[in-house]
Write an enzyme that holds these catalytic residues in place. Structure first.
Site, PDB file in Angstrom:
ATOM      1  N   THR A 223      -5.354  54.962  24.509  1.00 49.18           N
ATOM      2  CA  THR A 223      -4.509  54.711  23.340  1.00 49.18           C
ATOM      3  C   THR A 223      -5.414  54.406  22.153  1.00 49.18           C
ATOM      4  OG1 THR A 223      -2.968  53.689  24.890  1.00 49.18           O
ATOM      5  CG2 THR A 223      -2.548  53.341  22.532  1.00 49.18           C
TER       6      THR A 223
ATOM      7  N   LYS B  10       0.473  62.952  19.689  1.00 51.37           N
ATOM      8  CA  LYS B  10      -0.921  62.864  20.143  1.00 51.37           C
ATOM      9  C   LYS B  10      -1.668  64.144  19.832  1.00 51.37           C
ATOM     10  CE  LYS B  10      -0.428  59.325  23.671  1.00 51.37           C
ATOM     11  NZ  LYS B  10      -0.012  59.068  25.039  1.00 51.37           N
TER      12      LYS B  10
ATOM     13  N   SER C 289      -3.074  54.008  29.939  1.00 50.14           N
ATOM     14  CA  SER C 289      -3.887  55.220  30.108  1.00 50.14           C
ATOM     15  C   SER C 289      -5.366  54.948  29.885  1.00 50.14           C
ATOM     16  CB  SER C 289      -3.440  56.289  29.112  1.00 50.14           C
ATOM     17  OG  SER C 289      -3.790  55.896  27.785  1.00 50.14           O
TER      18      SER C 289
ATOM     19  N   GLU D 230      12.974  55.705  25.133  1.00 50.53           N
ATOM     20  CA  GLU D 230      12.110  56.575  25.931  1.00 50.53           C
ATOM     21  C   GLU D 230      12.830  57.192  27.127  1.00 50.53           C
ATOM     22  OE1 GLU D 230       7.725  55.950  26.224  1.00 50.53           O
ATOM     23  OE2 GLU D 230       8.299  53.867  25.909  1.00 50.53           O
TER      24      GLU D 230
ATOM     25  N   ARG E 119       5.487  52.893  30.645  1.00 54.12           N
ATOM     26  CA  ARG E 119       6.606  51.939  30.629  1.00 54.12           C
ATOM     27  C   ARG E 119       7.097  51.604  32.029  1.00 54.12           C
ATOM     28  NH1 ARG E 119       7.991  56.920  29.449  1.00 54.12           N
ATOM     29  NH2 ARG E 119       9.913  57.911  30.152  1.00 54.12           N
TER      30      ARG E 119
ATOM     31  N   SER F   9      -4.200  48.948  27.725  1.00 54.93           N
ATOM     32  CA  SER F   9      -3.725  50.321  27.538  1.00 54.93           C
ATOM     33  C   SER F   9      -3.584  50.941  28.916  1.00 54.93           C
ATOM     34  CB  SER F   9      -4.725  51.120  26.706  1.00 54.93           C
ATOM     35  OG  SER F   9      -4.501  52.511  26.867  1.00 54.93           O
TER      36      SER F   9
ATOM     37  N   HIS G  54      21.231  34.339   9.919  1.00 53.57           N
ATOM     38  CA  HIS G  54      20.869  34.015   8.538  1.00 53.57           C
ATOM     39  C   HIS G  54      20.861  35.239   7.630  1.00 53.57           C
ATOM     40  CE1 HIS G  54      19.753  29.761   9.257  1.00 53.57           C
ATOM     41  NE2 HIS G  54      19.575  30.212  10.489  1.00 53.57           N
TER      42      HIS G  54
ATOM     43  N   GLY H 141       4.489  50.642  25.923  1.00 55.83           N
ATOM     44  CA  GLY H 141       4.675  50.124  27.269  1.00 55.83           C
ATOM     45  C   GLY H 141       3.651  49.078  27.679  1.00 55.83           C
ATOM     46  N   SER H 142       2.473  49.084  27.036  1.00 54.31           N
ATOM     47  CA  SER H 142       1.476  48.059  27.337  1.00 54.31           C
ATOM     48  C   SER H 142       1.717  46.801  26.500  1.00 54.31           C
ATOM     49  CB  SER H 142       0.064  48.594  27.080  1.00 54.31           C
ATOM     50  OG  SER H 142      -0.165  49.749  27.854  1.00 54.31           O
TER      51      SER H 142
END
Lengths: 359, 359
Positions: free
Chosen positions: B103, B345, B100, B235, B150, B98, B251, B56-57
């Site tokens: 990250t 995480k 938060s 998400e 996000r 970031s 292509h 999201g960042s």
């Protein structure tokens, strides 16, 4: 289907297999071309390199970008567009890369680069791009004609890589050593992956992917490999395929593996693993595998050979090229013709010659 | 399903809809933050901007890159990795982004940028990144806490865009005018796309995509839109989606629309159209539609609003955000929780604190 030589020959009427088998030799010859081109000393002052090209030529740029990821002293940017990025100026080195020399996007972008006074060089087998380079008296790397562009990856990547290293843009990159290792690895693989070998990892992977939608996951460092696998499956096997990159896909795509429910079991994941990926990326690959495995048809892991970036990238690409050939056979498709790309070109031509400035 | 307010409320337990409705206000507030941050004059000398962030960042970086595609005087590169590109040095401006502030990829890359003596600034709502920026005494854009990353796209993009314009990296970009137009367009759209409106294009698109695998096609100029749609579907809607870019997909990928045969009818194409796309890209979109339409479930075309790059990008993104909310409802999924990203995480944390240098 046994995927032996006769099974390949049944679909492979224009002999893509031969080009694939000759790929190590092509890389060797490509290096020679990169050593022999004359390069103005002034190019060394470039603050940024833009490689502008499409499809089979653009992937050569991605390969260079990934090979030099730890070594490049300036940004190397691949531009897949008619338009050139706005920042391109006389301090930018622009490499116009078109195998045929007649890719209209590349011609327009290269024309613009010349107009802006950028440092320019071209790589092509001929066509309008060769003429533009000659007229402008800029370096031209002339590569052999007669290949489908995607089968000329050695020619569209290694000479430019060599030129960039010679210009000093990657001071700690041991090109000779890296290439030597890569060639050795590719020659071994040609022995192991050709149709006469029954116990053959490329055949096994193709059999797993047949009838499924391949999803290729790779680390950011090996992005060129994921793009190449996807492209070769589209062009050679006539099969859609999509790609995701770690760690990024851990931040969004991984949540998507819930819907559409009925479909996920028709997706087969190929994980491009590298024992030397960033420590946390390796952990992420393991955790990701655990999360998605039960939702997909399956997860197949593949590994590079060699230690240098070039051997790793080229070995994974070469494996994917063989897989795409076997998958073409399973799909009953001739790997060489790309009919729709022809239709596109024809219909575009009805809209007039392009770029207009060259008309 | 009628997709009215009660249908949304049934799944949307953490009120993603409210954040979506407030998005125009968020953008306005974000602009204010970008105007007020103090920027060293020396930053103007940067030869390249690297925005390092994830998910999201990172998409905020893509939005900036696309908005300034005709205006940027230096390369703007988005880095989604632990590793920083090798060329980053004291002449590079690195923006650590970031939401938060915790990250791990962004922290490692930003730490490396500080070590290399790059010009650094950070944008975050807090966490370790804010502390790093404070310790290093580099500019910090502090954005409000409490959003899913996000849903904070206005905050992660507009302040950095504003800072880059203020630093002179986009001399001909009328940010005030562009933003004014974009806000007007977004406010109109909030009126038209919210669940109380029955005759609603976002609902219609979600209904078409439900049970299908969305494939988003956009021009290179609108790449950020395709990435965002894909990410929001993953998400918010918990649905896979993939993206392709024109002209590049002409292509290779276009040849893939033959196999796996049984599956193609389960893919629904969203074509992001722009009447001001490059003339040949517009032709390519039409020809591509003609070629793939019969193979896919269908093709849905969407158009931007406004004339400036920012209005176009944000209007298409906003439409996709609403579509992803309605698709979440159709999938019976709460759009807010991202459980697997949490699992990742947690499992990564078992491998020790990262980056080690900050442990």
């Amino acid at each position: 289907m046994r995927l032996d030589r006769s099974a390949i020959e049944r679909v492979d009427r224009e002999n893509m297999l031969k080009l694939l088998m000759e790929f190590p030799d092509q890389c060797r010859d490509a290096y020679r071309l990169g050593l022999s081109v004359e390069l103005p000393r002034g190019f060394r002052e470039a603050r940024c390199v833009v490689i502008t090209g499409m499809g089979g030529s653009a992937i050569g740029g991605d390969l260079i970008r990934c090979a030099l990821r730890e070594a490049a002293a300036v940004p190397i940017i691949v531009n897949r567009h008619y338009r050139l990025p706005s920042f391109v100026d006389e301090k930018t080195l622009v490499v116009g890369s078109s195998y045929s020399g007649n890719t209209e996007e590349t011609l327009e972008a290269f024309d613009e680069a010349l107009k802006r006074g950028a440092m320019c060089m071209a790589i092509t087998s001929g066509g309008e791009l060769a003429e533009m380079a000659d007229r402008a008296e800029v370096p031209l790397i002339k590569i052999p004609q007669g290949y489908p562009p995607r089968a000329a990856l050695g020619y569209t990547s290694i000479p430019v890589l060599t030129a960039l290293v010679r210009l000093g843009f990657a001071p700690n990159f041991d090109l000779t050593g890296q290439l030597e290792e890569a060639l050795k690895v590719l020659e071994e693989m040609a022995e192991e992956l050709n149709p006469d070998v029954e116990d053959n990892p490329a055949k096994e992977i193709a059999l797993k992917l047949h009838g499924k939608l391949p999803i290729i996951y790779a680390s950011q460092d090996l992005e060129a490999v994921a793009i190449r696998w996807k492209g070769q499956m589209s062009e050679n096997s006539k099969s859609l395929a999509y790609a995701g990159i770690l760690p990024e896909m851990n931040h969004n795509e991984i949540e998507g593996w819930r819907h559409p429910e009925g479909l996920l079991k028709s997706l087969h994941i190929v994980m491009i693993r590298d024992p030397e990926d960033h420590e946390r990326v390796r952990m992420r690959m393991e955790i990701t595998k655990g999360i998605v495995r039960g939702h997909a048809d399956g997860v197949t892991e593949v590994y590079p050979r060699g230690r240098g970036e070039l051997a790793k990238l080229l070995s994974l690409i070469y494996l994917g090229d063989f897989v795409s050939l076997y998958l073409a056979a399973l799909n009953g498709e001739d790997p060489t013709p790309v009919e729709r790309i022809g239709v596109l070109k024809k219909k575009l031509a009805e809209g007039g010659k392009w770029p207009k400035s060259l008309g």
